[in-house]
Write a protein that holds these residues in place. Structure first.
Motif: not given
Ligand code: R5P
Length: 310
Positions: A203, A177, A134, A226-233, A175
């Motif tokens: 967060d 990025e 990232h 690139d990342i799905i973390s909490s999944g909120e995005t 987003d």
């Molecule tokens: C951040 O800019 C990353 O590209 C992801 O959008 C972010 O890490 C997703 O995080 P979350 O799933 O918690 O919304």
């Protein structure tokens, strides 16, 4: 005749929890494995012992760095033990590389954890291979890592998956990025793409705005991040897309950091499917990157990073 450098085949040490990716690597190439014992004493301190003969070898440690705090110290001890047993080189294959989130001081009193983590890894390892780190405000890992690093990309494998599974897709990045990944994959699939604007409020709180979807109503929306973390995005993106009259989107992530229930939350929000690459073991893994890692290892080897040591 291949040179001595090209002949050097690293041994593979699979850190616990990375067995499925290790098996996929072994399918393509018969690595010799490093056997070891790693366990916790009753007080939770680490005990470890290298069982294989690693003298004069090059060892690749396979360890995806999701939840890095609990992994770093045992990993550090493993690398030290390998060197003490005579390994000439110890490198890390981290399909997911952690600690790239904080790349700037936003408020006084904070610290740039990405730099400190990079320093720790650089002091522990001889080289590092990873997939789509990232990188937001850093232009490359070399800005913070002092060892040779190789960055591999999931775009070809994701593009292949989309071509083989989805008709008439449109790629959507949640987003700015994400544009770096989304535009590459869209180019490879030969499909249009759109990027949303995101404002992170906390967060687990994000606000998104979507450009017009008027011309894409008949496309299958694929949200890529690139990342799905909490999944909120992803969740907010799914809701926005459905609200704008499109069909249920497919959520594609490179790294399934996914908190428990995050995948369920996405499906409940209206996503048709959640699919991720296997850089972090998860039930949503459907895109195998072991071949990508092997190609990277080969390139590293050919470039002399696995030096002959002679
Ligand atoms: C951040 O800019 C990353 O590209 C992801 O959008 C972010 O890490 C997703 O995080 P979350 O799933 O918690 O919304």
């Amino acid at each position: 005749m291949p040179s001595e450098k090209q002949n050097i085949q690293p041994l593979l040490l699979t850190y616990p929890g990375n067995e499925s990716f290790s098996a996929a690597l072994h399918q393509h190439l018969n690595f010799e494995s490093v056997e070891y014992i790693l366990r916790s004493f009753p007080d939770a301190e680490t005990y470890l012992r290298i069982l294989s003969d690693v003298a004069e070898t090059k060892v690749a440690v396979l360890c995806s760095l999701v939840h890095p705090n609990e992994k770093f110290l045992p990993l550090y001890f493993l690398c030290k033990a390998l060197k003490e047993q005579g390994a000439k080189e110890v490198g890390l294959i981290a399909p997911y590389l952690a600690y790239l989130r904080q790349d700037k001081i936003f408020q006084s009193g904070e610290t740039i954890t990405s730099r400190h983590f990079a320093t720790l890894l650089s002091e522990t390892l001889d080289w590092l291979i990873t997939v789509d780190p990232h990188l937001h405000r850093y232009s490359s890992l070399a800005e913070i890592y002092k060892i040779p690093t190789m960055v591999l990309h999931a775009d070809n494998s994701i593009a292949e998956w989309i071509k083989n599974n989805i008709t008439n897709p449109i790629l959507i990045g949640p987003d700015s990025e994400s544009e770096q990944w989304v535009s590459e994959v869209a180019k490879k699939v030969g499909t249009p793409h759109l990027i949303l604007q995101k404002v992170r409020k906390g967060d687990r709180e994000v606000e998104l705005s979507l450009p017009s979807l008027q011309n894409f109503q008949n496309h299958t929306p694929i949200i890529l991040d690139d990342i799905i973390s909490s999944g909120e995005t992803m969740k907010k993106t799914v809701q926005l897309i459905i609200k704008n009259g499109m069909s249920a989107p497919i959520c594609v992530g490179v790294h399934a950091v996914l908190e428990p229930n995050a995948e369920q939350g996405l499906l409940e929000a209206g996503a048709k499917q959640v699919i991720t690459c296997n850089t972090i073991p998860h039930s949503s893994n459907g895109i195998d990157l072991s071949q990508t890692i092997l190609e990277g290892l080969k390139l590293f080897q050919e470039s002399g990073v696995f030096s002959s040591g002679g």
